[in-house]
Design a protein around this motif. Sequence first.
Motif, PDB file in Angstrom:
ATOM      1  N   UNK A  27      13.273   8.672  -5.962  1.00 22.11           N
ATOM      2  CA  UNK A  27      11.980   8.859  -6.707  1.00 22.11           C
ATOM      3  C   UNK A  27      11.306   9.872  -7.078  1.00 22.11           C
ATOM      4  N   UNK A  28      11.556  10.967  -6.117  1.00 22.10           N
ATOM      5  CA  UNK A  28      10.827  12.056  -6.059  1.00 22.10           C
ATOM      6  C   UNK A  28      11.947  13.197  -6.887  1.00 22.10           C
ATOM      7  N   UNK A  29      12.828  12.667  -7.396  1.00 18.28           N
ATOM      8  CA  UNK A  29      13.731  13.535  -8.303  1.00 18.28           C
ATOM      9  C   UNK A  29      14.424  14.789  -7.524  1.00 18.28           C
ATOM     10  N   UNK A  30      14.583  14.489  -6.311  1.00 16.47           N
ATOM     11  CA  UNK A  30      15.241  15.635  -5.292  1.00 16.47           C
ATOM     12  C   UNK A  30      16.629  15.467  -5.559  1.00 16.47           C
TER      13      UNK A  30
ATOM     14  N   UNK B 252       0.852  -1.138   0.047  1.00 17.62           N
ATOM     15  CA  UNK B 252       0.360  -0.075  -0.126  1.00 17.62           C
ATOM     16  C   UNK B 252       0.927   1.196  -0.047  1.00 17.62           C
ATOM     17  N   UNK B 253       0.683   2.080  -0.756  1.00 21.00           N
ATOM     18  CA  UNK B 253       1.209   3.304  -1.150  1.00 21.00           C
ATOM     19  C   UNK B 253       0.905   4.420  -0.046  1.00 21.00           C
ATOM     20  N   UNK B 254       2.026   5.030   0.715  1.00 25.50           N
ATOM     21  CA  UNK B 254       1.792   5.985   1.663  1.00 25.50           C
ATOM     22  C   UNK B 254       2.482   7.410   1.195  1.00 25.50           C
ATOM     23  N   UNK B 255       1.550   8.578   1.676  1.00 27.78           N
ATOM     24  CA  UNK B 255       2.093   9.962   1.264  1.00 27.78           C
ATOM     25  C   UNK B 255       3.388  10.506   2.152  1.00 27.78           C
TER      26      UNK B 255
ATOM     27  N   UNK C 285      12.192  26.221   2.631  1.00 26.59           N
ATOM     28  CA  UNK C 285      10.904  26.706   2.981  1.00 26.59           C
ATOM     29  C   UNK C 285       9.783  26.140   2.048  1.00 26.59           C
ATOM     30  N   UNK C 286       9.970  25.107   1.057  1.00 27.57           N
ATOM     31  CA  UNK C 286       9.108  24.571   0.128  1.00 27.57           C
ATOM     32  C   UNK C 286       8.889  22.959   0.871  1.00 27.57           C
ATOM     33  N   UNK C 287       7.603  22.653   0.526  1.00 26.90           N
ATOM     34  CA  UNK C 287       6.975  21.182   0.927  1.00 26.90           C
ATOM     35  C   UNK C 287       6.750  20.555  -0.439  1.00 26.90           C
ATOM     36  N   UNK C 288       7.176  19.285  -0.489  1.00 31.79           N
ATOM     37  CA  UNK C 288       6.615  18.194  -1.474  1.00 31.79           C
ATOM     38  C   UNK C 288       6.170  17.132  -1.122  1.00 31.79           C
ATOM     39  N   UNK C 289       4.878  16.802  -1.676  1.00 25.59           N
ATOM     40  CA  UNK C 289       4.137  15.632  -1.526  1.00 25.59           C
ATOM     41  C   UNK C 289       4.286  14.253  -2.461  1.00 25.59           C
ATOM     42  N   UNK C 290       4.799  13.326  -1.677  1.00 23.86           N
ATOM     43  CA  UNK C 290       5.192  12.035  -2.936  1.00 23.86           C
ATOM     44  C   UNK C 290       4.271  11.040  -2.226  1.00 23.86           C
TER      45      UNK C 290
END
Length: 408
Positions: free
Chosen positions: A126-129, A98-101, A108-113
């Motif tokens: 995966x998030x290309x950070x 099961x995928x989780x967020x 100062x930035x927030x990214x949801x994956x």
Amino acid sequence: MPKSTMKNLFFPSLRSQQIAITAVAFVLFVAVISLVLYTGTKKSVTLDVNGEKMELKTSAHTVGQLLASQDIEVAEHDLVIPSVSTPIEEGLSIRWEQAKQVLIHMDEDTKKVWTTDQNVGKILAEANVKLQEHDKVTPNQNSNLEEDQTIKIQKAFQLTLIDGGKEIPLWSTSTTVADFLKRENIQLNEHDRINGEMGDILKPDSIVEVVRVEKVTDVVEEPTNFAVVTKSDAKLLKGREKIVQNGKKGSVERKFEIVKENGKEVSRTLLSERVIQEPQKKIVAVGSKVVVATASTKKSNVVSRGASAPSGGKEFYVTATAYTAQCNGCTGKTATGIDLRSNPNLKVIAVDPKVIPLGSKVWVEGYGYAIAGDTGGAIKGKKIDLHVPTKAAAYNFGRRQVKVKVID
């Protein structure tokens, strides 16, 4: 009722029961056969649900049907291997995660994956950070996320540390000067200071300067100069000096507090002073006696030009010239205070005091007895200048070698 009637009634009832029993038995037979046939069509599979494995038999035709039969709702980002459309085969292994967020906070930035991975490094990939060498990641990239599905990234920036005068370029993720010093394990001693405030916010290209302050006590012994005291001596000719007592330097012990910044002295404060030896004064007698030459006929004062040389005394040759008190720019008074304009016939010579002391009584060949009572800018070494009454006499004398005797 007749017996024949009763018999007729009994046999139909018995036949009905037999038919019912036969029907039930047939239904049971069909059910058993169906169950055997149904069970025989089920396939054995392995199902891995979020890391927990189970063995089961299923008659589902696809992976999706199997998951649905297990009340598993597949969301968009969930991991299903093989895909939900894959046909069920005997011995098939099925994995569902099961995928989780996950929230990635970067400055100062927030990214949801959404992800099914727990490893921080893999989630960021995966998030290309993109990360730099000195960036700080919490939790670290090699760890797995647990309950808190949050990753915090502090981007590193370059700044300059000047510690004790030494300049060091560094990378940091600190927000304040205090935090930076703590992370870099930079200790401040009692008197050390920083240029700025501990709470100052750090930015790219900031400069953090640590001034190393040292306070030391220094005890030194230093010489002290002696005083020079003069006193008038009526026995000495005016213009002459005589050392009565030589001066001697003393010494004093001084205690200083010295403050150094980055190894360089910036202040010196006297804490105490102690006299070790008092200095000895230098006493100088200054002559006040005024020599007055006269034209007296006494031999002790003036001798005629033709008088013979006296016996005794220091004798040597000098170059002699003549001068008059009536020259342009002349005051008429000698270095010892003799007024030659008022007494033009006095026998006075100008000398170099290093050769003939002022006030000495001398005999000069061709001039006679005289007083060494004057000096002159051009009279150096073995040179003398004879006073004569007129300019004509001075010109007439010219320049010549003469014998001189210093009598006293």
